[in-house]
Design an enzyme around this catalytic site. Structure first.
Site, PDB file in Angstrom:
ATOM      1  N   GLU A 163       0.991  -1.197   0.093  1.00 58.51           N
ATOM      2  CA  GLU A 163       0.045   0.039   0.119  1.00 58.51           C
ATOM      3  C   GLU A 163       0.939   1.366  -0.272  1.00 58.51           C
ATOM      4  O   GLU A 163       1.890   1.314   0.641  1.00 58.51           O
ATOM      5  CB  GLU A 163      -0.937  -0.057   1.005  1.00 58.51           C
ATOM      6  CG  GLU A 163      -1.881   1.012   1.268  1.00 58.51           C
ATOM      7  CD  GLU A 163      -2.597   1.248  -0.122  1.00 58.51           C
ATOM      8  OE1 GLU A 163      -3.401   0.277  -0.464  1.00 58.51           O
ATOM      9  OE2 GLU A 163      -2.656   1.899  -0.828  1.00 58.51           O
ATOM     10  N   LYS A 222       8.506  -1.508  -1.098  1.00 59.90           N
ATOM     11  CA  LYS A 222       7.543  -0.830  -0.019  1.00 59.90           C
ATOM     12  C   LYS A 222       8.473  -0.111   0.920  1.00 59.90           C
ATOM     13  O   LYS A 222       8.470   1.142   1.166  1.00 59.90           O
ATOM     14  CB  LYS A 222       6.537  -1.663   0.284  1.00 59.90           C
ATOM     15  CG  LYS A 222       5.804  -1.174   1.775  1.00 59.90           C
ATOM     16  CD  LYS A 222       4.900   0.086   1.232  1.00 59.90           C
ATOM     17  CE  LYS A 222       4.814   0.535   2.630  1.00 59.90           C
ATOM     18  NZ  LYS A 222       3.178   1.181   2.722  1.00 59.90           N
ATOM     19  N   CYS A 278       4.451   4.042   9.455  1.00 54.47           N
ATOM     20  CA  CYS A 278       5.124   3.472   8.289  1.00 54.47           C
ATOM     21  C   CYS A 278       6.749   3.590   8.276  1.00 54.47           C
ATOM     22  O   CYS A 278       7.453   2.644   8.245  1.00 54.47           O
ATOM     23  CB  CYS A 278       4.653   3.673   7.046  1.00 54.47           C
ATOM     24  SG  CYS A 278       3.290   2.458   6.655  1.00 54.47           S
TER      25      CYS A 278
END
Ligand code: UDX
Ligand code: UDX
Length: 465
Positions: A163, A222, A278
């Site tokens: 994501e 990512k 994150c």
């Protein structure tokens, strides 16, 4: 494989909730069920009053209003949803380990493993399992091995589909994604699975923006994307410290270098430090992976991004203390903002938590106002640090709902989140309310120095001498 009609997503959090809402909205013929073991969370997603959704994101409640209970469902019946689905997204949290090997750096994969075991137990037909949670490289391998060794003989294809949405702009990021990454095996069945998932995104994104890779490239990309973004913030924050000692203004430096098309203007806003679920977690993961492969220099290189970020938060707190005549004991300091950035109620790794903790150690009396963060969350964030007892946290720090009233008899205001509303406040009234000299520390660079000084404030802004 038959045309996909049913999707299940395990984990109704900041990632799973908005992502599935957008998919349901863009693909009316697909039935999307979001499940979570947390019953309270599911109840919130199903709340009649859309202001009670557990995740605040601009534009989200409008989407939920049109899709919920049509082709978007929120449920605690995990097994049923798994059994019915053709595609299962795993979007559960992967916190940094707080115990054992890799403590403080490695991702704790126990929730992912639990999900994989559950899918293996329940699935009676072939499934595509999509890892949406941010994971260290090679986790897909672990999921695959669990599924293949414990399953009921059905075929599983594992895809990585990280994501890239940022909180506060989740809906827009999903709708206008720069790219979607789909990692999977190069086998014929792997290719079919990648194409199946790609077809979902092709409902609203051009095909060129959907990149197919192998699983490990996708997983690593990512972590690397977040590491590069965080590195830019830490780089400009390192320069902010230098600007404060010289006559350079960090905004001017950002602008000057951002105009270089090779560098570009984004992620160069100096701040009190990056937060969010994150950046820190993903960089620590990268550091841990590099170290476990014996790549010491690589690990140290990325770890420095985190060290710089911790320094920036500490520096902001220390500046408040030294400016307030080296003592904040018993002084009322108002915090404007607690979220890790504006337009979200998420506070994970927010700089405000660490700045508050440092000031509370000096016995400051903190009053917090944030338009979207609840009192419960603020205390939970502080208690989690374990620096002092929960009673002490509640005695020293208060949470209020009236931002202007909060400034009565305050020694200082610290801006920790860049909420737009802070710019529109009646700062003359606030100045009147406060003890003099009235100090404002702008950790987000949202107020104009000249205006604030003209109003009589002692004004300090990150990155300006
Ligand atoms: C999380 C991760 O932090 C991120 O790295 C990943 O990319 C996506 O998932 P987020 O959605 O923000 O991000 O997490 P969170 O809001 O905590 O949501 C996770 C949800 O999963 C929680 O509601 C939790 O109750 C649920 N969960 C967790 C399950 O349903 N089952 C489990 O076994 C574990
Ligand atoms: C990030 C990534 O942007 C996203 O692609 C990924 O999927 C998840 O992690 P998010 O954590 O939601 O998203 O927020 P982001 O907008 O990236 O901001 C992270 C932190 O950096 C915030 O605390 C923000 O205030 C700070 N920041 C960002 C700065 O201090 N300066 C900047 O110029 C940009």
């Amino acid at each position: 494989m038959k045309n996909t009609t049913k999707i299940c997503c395990i984990g109704a959090g900041y990632v799973g909730g908005p992502t599935m809402s957008v998919i349901a909205n863009q693909c009316p013929e697909i039935q999307v069920t979001v499940v979570d073991i947390n019953e309270n969370r599911i109840n919130q997603w199903n709340d009649e009053d859309l202001d009670n959704l557990p995740v605040y994101e601009p534009g989200l409640k409008e989407i939920i209003a049109t899709t919920r209970n049509k082709n978007l469902f929120f449920s605690t019946e995990v097994d049923k949803a798994i059994e019915e689905a053709d595609i299962i997204f795993i979007s559960v949290n992967t916190p940094t380990k707080t115990y054992g090997k890799g403590k403080g750096q490695a991702a704790d994969l126990k929730y992912i493993e639990l999900c994989a075991r559950n899918i293996a137990k329940v699935a009676k037909t072939d499934k595509i399992v999509v890892e949406k949670s941010t994971l260290p490289v090679r986790t897909a391998g672990a999921i695959k091995s669990i599924l293949e060794n414990t399953g009921n003989g059905v075929n599983f294809e594992i895809l990585s589909n990280p994501e890239f949405l940022a909180e506060g702009t989740a809906v827009d990021d999903l709708m206008n994604a720069d790219r979607v990454l789909i990692g999977g095996d190069d086998t014929p069945s792997g290719q079919r699975a990648k194409d199946t998932l790609s077809a979902i995104y092709e409902h609203w994104l051009p095909k060129e923006r959907i990149l197919q890779t192998n699983v490990w490239s996708s997983e690593l990309s990512k972590l690397v994307a977040n590491a590069f973004l965080a590195q830019r913030v830490s780089s400009i924050n390192s320069i902010s410290a230098l600007c404060e000692r010289t006559d350079a203004n960090v905004a001017e430096v950002s602008r000057a270098i951002g105009y270089d098309s090779r560098i570009g203007s984004k992620f160069l806003n100096s701040s009190v430090g990056f937060g969010g679920s994150c950046f820190q977690k993903d960089i620590l993961n990268l550091v841990y992976i590099a170290r476990s492969f014996g790549l010491q220099e690589v690990a140290d290189y990325w770890e420095q991004v985190i060290i710089m970020n911790d320094y920036q938060k500490r520096r902001f707190a220390e500046n408040i203390i030294s400016t307030l005549y080296n003592t904040v004991s018993g002084k009322k300091i108002v915090f404007y903002g607690w979220a890790f950035k504006k337009d979200t109620n998420d506070t994970r790794e927010s700089a405000a938590i660490y700045v508050a903790d440092a000031l509370l150690e000096e016995r400051a009396e903190i009053v917090v106002y944030d338009p979207k963060v609840s009192e419960k969350t603020i205390y939970a964030d502080l208690d989690y640090l374990n620096t002092r007892s929960p009673e002490e946290n509640r005695r020293l720090l208060k949470v209020v709902k009236e931002p202007i009233k909060a400034t009565e008899d305050a020694h200082a205001i610290a801006i920790l989140t860049e909420w737009d509303e802070f710019k529109t406040y009646d700062w003359d009234k606030i100045h009147n309310n406060m003890l003099k000299p009235a100090f404002v520390f702008d950790g987000r660079r949202i107020l104009d120095s000249e205006t604030m000084k003209a109003k009589g404030f002692e004004f300090y802004k990150i990155g300006q001498s």
